[in-house]
Enzyme design. Structure first.
Site, PDB file in Angstrom:
ATOM      1  N   ASP A  15      27.714  54.072  40.375  1.00 39.12           N
ATOM      2  CA  ASP A  15      26.390  54.664  40.250  1.00 39.12           C
ATOM      3  C   ASP A  15      25.890  55.209  41.586  1.00 39.12           C
ATOM      4  O   ASP A  15      26.122  54.604  42.637  1.00 39.12           O
ATOM      5  CB  ASP A  15      25.418  53.600  39.735  1.00 39.12           C
ATOM      6  CG  ASP A  15      24.091  54.182  39.299  1.00 39.12           C
ATOM      7  OD1 ASP A  15      24.048  55.369  38.937  1.00 39.12           O
ATOM      8  OD2 ASP A  15      23.087  53.448  39.323  1.00 39.12           O
ATOM      9  N   ASN A  63      25.349  60.248  28.767  1.00 40.44           N
ATOM     10  CA  ASN A  63      25.309  61.282  29.809  1.00 40.44           C
ATOM     11  C   ASN A  63      25.283  62.705  29.265  1.00 40.44           C
ATOM     12  O   ASN A  63      24.989  63.651  30.015  1.00 40.44           O
ATOM     13  CB  ASN A  63      26.512  61.136  30.750  1.00 40.44           C
ATOM     14  CG  ASN A  63      26.408  59.949  31.688  1.00 40.44           C
ATOM     15  OD1 ASN A  63      27.422  59.474  32.202  1.00 40.44           O
ATOM     16  ND2 ASN A  63      25.201  59.439  31.908  1.00 40.44           N
TER      17      ASN A  63
END
Length: 225
Positions: A15, A63
């Site tokens: 991340d 996403n």
């Protein structure tokens, strides 16, 4: 005195690529490119550190809701990286396996993923799982569809990669403290390590420290000792 437990199976939530790029005034895709470079570097470190399986979160089922230009850039980067890096990783003995839903992915990209899996299928230096178009809940739903068994072992056989071991250690970068729908079945008893570095800044020493933090813990798996 017994030897400390070693993390043989490691999963990472990579991340912070977008924030890394924004901090430098760069396009978001530049952060993803930098992050992809770090994945390859840490994969090589994993071999040296004795890790047998490394799983990274590349693209989630959620996403797709990101800006179209970012998604398009990620798909192009993913195709290019597979074509360019698979032969190199194959020479290094890496076995590549993609986990996630493939029915909504561009067939040409799926073809390249299958090519990479086929080329590296006989390698055994390290198993490298790439979670792409992946969601932990989606995996459980897909596994449950039509399931007629009654045991956890039978259910595991219906997961995307039944051969994957449950991670000993789950690492998340960027200072966020959540698992974000990642390997929900497999991480039931994984040790969690959260790091403040954005993923492109997650270096070799940070990886080593994460593994050492795991080694300092006692795993009881629900038992009392």
């Amino acid at each position: 005195m017994s030897e400390p437990a070693r993390a043989r199976y490691v999963a990472i939530i990579t991340d912070g690529n977008g924030r890394w790029a924004r901090q430098r005034g760069l396009a978001t895709i530049a952060g993803h490119e930098a992050g992809a470079d770090v994945v390859k570097d840490r994969l090589r470190d994993a071999v040296e550190f004795g890790v047998e399986e490394l799983t990274v979160f590349s693209f989630s089922t959620e996403n797709w809701s990101r800006p179209p230009a970012e998604v398009e850039g990620l798909m192009g980067m993913f195709r290019e990286r597979i074509d360019r890096e698979t032969p190199e990783l194959h020479e290094e003995g890496v076995r590549i396996r993609f986990i996630g839903r493939r029915d909504t992915v561009d067939p040409k990209l799926v073809e390249r993923m299958e090519w990479a899996e086929g080329l590296t299928a006989g390698n055994d230096r390290i198993r490298f799982f790439v979670a792409f178009n992946y969601g932990g809940r989606a995996e459980i739903v897909d596994a449950a569809a039509g399931f007629a068994g009654s045991t956890e072992d039978e259910f595991r056989l219906r997961l995307y990669a039944p051969e994957m071991h449950d991670p000993d250690l789950l690492i998340r970068t960027s200072g966020e403290l959540r698992v974000s729908n990642y390997l929900l079945w497999q991480c039931a008893y994984s040790e969690l390590v959260f790091r403040d570095e954005l993923w492109p800044d997650f270096g070799r020493e940070a990886f080593r420290e994460s593994l050492e933090e795991f080694e300092a813990r006692r795993r009881r798996f629900g038992a009392r000792t």
